[in-house]
Design an enzyme around this catalytic site. Sequence first.
Site, PDB file in Angstrom:
ATOM      1  N   TYR A 292     -11.854  22.262  34.269  1.00 49.85           N
ATOM      2  CA  TYR A 292     -10.657  23.010  33.247  1.00 49.85           C
ATOM      3  C   TYR A 292      -9.762  23.564  33.984  1.00 49.85           C
ATOM      4  O   TYR A 292      -8.813  24.849  33.915  1.00 49.85           O
ATOM      5  CB  TYR A 292     -10.635  24.122  32.343  1.00 49.85           C
TER       6      TYR A 292
ATOM      7  N   CYS B 239      -7.846  19.532  22.892  1.00 48.17           N
ATOM      8  CA  CYS B 239      -9.240  19.910  24.136  1.00 48.17           C
ATOM      9  C   CYS B 239      -7.988  19.624  25.024  1.00 48.17           C
ATOM     10  O   CYS B 239      -6.735  19.134  25.098  1.00 48.17           O
ATOM     11  CB  CYS B 239     -10.071  18.027  23.487  1.00 48.17           C
TER      12      CYS B 239
ATOM     13  N   HIS C 108      -6.991   8.523  -4.973  1.00 53.18           N
ATOM     14  CA  HIS C 108      -7.669   7.517  -4.583  1.00 53.18           C
ATOM     15  C   HIS C 108      -8.894   7.316  -6.181  1.00 53.18           C
ATOM     16  O   HIS C 108      -9.240   5.762  -6.212  1.00 53.18           O
ATOM     17  CB  HIS C 108      -8.304   6.131  -3.821  1.00 53.18           C
TER      18      HIS C 108
ATOM     19  N   ARG D  47     -15.817  16.476  20.251  1.00 51.10           N
ATOM     20  CA  ARG D  47     -15.543  16.607  21.877  1.00 51.10           C
ATOM     21  C   ARG D  47     -16.607  16.844  21.966  1.00 51.10           C
ATOM     22  O   ARG D  47     -17.215  18.085  21.883  1.00 51.10           O
ATOM     23  CB  ARG D  47     -14.379  16.723  22.434  1.00 51.10           C
TER      24      ARG D  47
ATOM     25  N   HIS E 182       0.678  -1.320  -0.240  1.00 50.42           N
ATOM     26  CA  HIS E 182      -0.115  -0.134  -0.065  1.00 50.42           C
ATOM     27  C   HIS E 182       1.024   0.778   0.587  1.00 50.42           C
ATOM     28  O   HIS E 182       1.992   1.660   1.029  1.00 50.42           O
ATOM     29  CB  HIS E 182      -1.024   0.344   1.395  1.00 50.42           C
TER      30      HIS E 182
END
Lengths: 580, 580
Positions: A415, A278, A147, A222, A122
């Site tokens: 956070y 994130c 492709h 998320r 490949h």
Amino acid sequence: MSIVEAVSAAIGSFVIGSLAAYLIEQQEEKEEEGKEEEETKMKENIDDDDGKIKKKKKKNTWRRMFFKEAKAEAASVAGTAAPKAVKMYTRLDVAEHDSIEKRVWCSYKENVYDVTDFLDNHPGGRDLLLLAAGKDIEPFWRLYQAHVNSDVAMEMLKTLKIGELDLEKEPKVDVDETDPYKNDPERHPALKCHSAKPANMEPPLSLLRREYLTPSSLWFVRNHSPVPIIDAATHEITIVSGEQSQDNLNLLRTKAVINLEHLKKDFEKKTVVATVQCGGNRRGGLDLIKKSSGTGWGEGAISTAKFAGASLRDVLEVHAGINLHNYERLGIKHVIFYGADDMRASIPIEKALSPFGDVLLAYEMNDCEELPRDHGYPLRVIVPGHVGVRNVKWLSKIKLCSEEADGPWNRGIAYKGFGPGYSSVEGLNIDSVPTMQEMPIQSVVAEAENISLSLATTSKNDDGEKRTVVQTSAKGFAWSGGGRAIIRVDVSANKGLSWQTATLKEGADQPLSKAWAWTFWEIDDLEIDASKLKPGDEIKVLVKAVDASYNAQPEGAAAIWNLRGLNNNSWHAFTVKVEE
Amino acid sequence: MSIVEAVSAAIGSFVIGSLAAYLIEQQEEKEEEGKEEEETKMKENIDDDDGKIKKKKKKNTWRRMFFKEAKAEAASVAGTAAPKAVKMYTRLDVAEHDSIEKRVWCSYKENVYDVTDFLDNHPGGRDLLLLAAGKDIEPFWRLYQAHVNSDVAMEMLKTLKIGELDLEKEPKVDVDETDPYKNDPERHPALKCHSAKPANMEPPLSLLRREYLTPSSLWFVRNHSPVPIIDAATHEITIVSGEQSQDNLNLLRTKAVINLEHLKKDFEKKTVVATVQCGGNRRGGLDLIKKSSGTGWGEGAISTAKFAGASLRDVLEVHAGINLHNYERLGIKHVIFYGADDMRASIPIEKALSPFGDVLLAYEMNDCEELPRDHGYPLRVIVPGHVGVRNVKWLSKIKLCSEEADGPWNRGIAYKGFGPGYSSVEGLNIDSVPTMQEMPIQSVVAEAENISLSLATTSKNDDGEKRTVVQTSAKGFAWSGGGRAIIRVDVSANKGLSWQTATLKEGADQPLSKAWAWTFWEIDDLEIDASKLKPGDEIKVLVKAVDASYNAQPEGAAAIWNLRGLNNNSWHAFTVKVEE
């Protein structure tokens, strides 16, 4: 099967035969070129007596063998005109063949292929093809235009066909009408799923480093809730001032209500290429020290796109009359964004109003006229350089306020990074630590080549000492918050005892203080002392980066471990194998 | 000796006697209070069965003893009215007595004192008094008003008098008229001198953490040349555009020439409290790994002051017509500052024009109407959050330019950080790495208490395990570049295996994105496992800080070692001793 396809199938064996032969010839030509190049290189190695070791090209004998076999088979197919009887499989049959041990199958439209013997041939590497093991290959092909832009891939695939899908035996999916997630969009099969409801998914590293702009379908997802269903034509965004500044409400021109049409028509379309990460990216690495809380992300909760939309700064000026000259007088300190999914998160007003802040109300992603539903359709906030959670999706309201957003994402613990000594919320003064906004310096090794001992070379250095070394190559990305550009990336293959500086690639030309997107890096001459290596050993390729403020990454995860598993930016390690 | 002093000397013995007696009584009262408090605390310890260890107060028996002896001596002095014969010494005699082994002498005006027996009773601690060993004590007293605001210190000093300076034997200092440094200002004797010509000096850590605003006389000095002699009344500053933007010269209102009077009269006086740190601060720590180049600074090449002056942003607007709206069109990318000492260094135009940049043309320091000569008299630039070298002193010219400053300090190697693999300039692509502007997160332990094993306590934790621990206290400062506030400081006494979070003190209330000055921190309950400690052992108290962008400090100096010895922000260690 359509008529066109039926005709194709009838003449298939001939086409396959001649195309395969063509492919093989092309391949052989390339191999010959490679051989010459290789011989030149080896000669250089022999001539090379300046003590430096040059890299040898690996001889891909396996690829050559495969094409020889394929050539023979193709010749035999070309010789026999009668098509074989078609074997029928279900999607479950395909799904079961998802490893080399069980053979690697894929489907494409209604055909089934065994790609096991093609893995090492490949062009994108075996690992990339293995991502589609047991799956439909079409979503993967869509990522890489090569492709579909030529017939070569399709023709190669045809040589691997082993049967067809029995569509009548397709398992029926019962939709649970009470499932709040029933309308969530389909996601790319390459995404690693940490949680489906709500969607917490990340792309594999092997795909993440391939394109500078992460294809939208590969972006990490998320979500905190089901994806809201929003009609862009009627969706409205309100802009209000908060409770704390009621006295000054009259200074707002109005409680503004705007829609997407306004934004597109009334404001210049601005473009920002931004990386979004994130706060919990690489949390999995912290969890190895001690379980923290939240999704155990790998290194893929980070993605990059070109966003377009209206400048928040302009919108606040026009629709709320707020600007650099009056915000302090009005007591405005934060801008709170509300999503239609009940998320709310705020950023400091200075970031929103800064002429260098580049905060967008984005309605386009990667030159597509619409945001994908998973990424905020029809409107999201892009706060370049800040932690992902501030980039509120499905934006429905903007509030100007003297206080930051309430709820877990600003004032709560979600956070906030506490010291490594705090293993539980007990005794924590949550207010004592500010919530994340800008993120720290980060870097990741996304790919690295296994080590071939057969390529080791021995030479003498200036002091006459004998050194046996082998080289490997590695690639990755680096990014820092606050727009601080990546200025250097160091790579080590000996636990950090010595470091080589990598070459900065795409993204390296960003402005030093407005580098909102990541920088790709690569190194192709990473030296490893081979004198004590043996096949089967493993080597860790380490990376650490430096940003424009000369912040460096901490070595280990233990000293930055924190209860919420945030900001793991310790040196990243990628394990490669030592081969013969 | 003046008449007043002669009279004082005549009645001296009586005054000393009664004052000493008074001082002793006061001290005894305090000791009694302390004793009570201590007894209460000890009782608490005995009652304390919740598994937590409380700190015991150390009994200062030495201080009590000293005052008892002094009392007896004072009584005897009070009883005999006749003054003793005065012994005469030279400054050289005093200078020779600069350690406890040789006795510690100091002079104050024409008197000589032996302060050895007072060391442990010095309210500021013995280390502070030792800084003046062999020296004149006046510059030290000037730092701390407590010494001059009441008579107590002077009266105490008198009890230690051993003689007087023989001013006729003062060694004459020959001034070398050809010495370009002959007009350099006098510097504070506490400064550690790395080089006198040019001056490269840093304050000792023990003084640096005492006052939030570093006294101007204690500021680190980093000069490249002799201090220029400038007449503030006639000094002019020119503002020009650079070669690269000649075409746009007509857009500058004029080639402006301004002076100090203009700046003070025409522009609002703005105030900024800023920490300035040399790019090579803590270079000594990198040199321990491998010698880098430049001054081997300790941790003191950092200081904080309140500066006042005109906003550069305002000055550029008024005198050059440059602002946020036109700088890009004009192709202006950098502002170059030229000092009268031939220094030149530039900053990005965005920092100069940012409404949040706070760049000052400063003419005042620490509420004094003039800058000290060593710190840029009469005008310097203050670029908050950026490396020291950008804060050009003795400002004489400002140039707006499309390119950064030429010379070693921007385009040269002096402030560029290369990878640890580069031990020489050979093979370096100097242009590949940007010069330092904003600095990374930094923290230092400035003081920590030695460990008294006698204070160790043993208790059982929840699991019934026995633990013997002792506590210590530590203080320090932390700072980050770019205005990023310090949000957390972690301290460890076990090589980083576990960390306790310190309390943030002065400076902790700065805005999160405009925290230009350092934050003081302290911890008074740092726990140490005492089970294997013995007297004479040494313990390292480690510190690392986190800033508002959640950047953390790297653990070791080796991985951030660089040829120029810049940006050592590895965990800082302060060694304390283990005592009985």
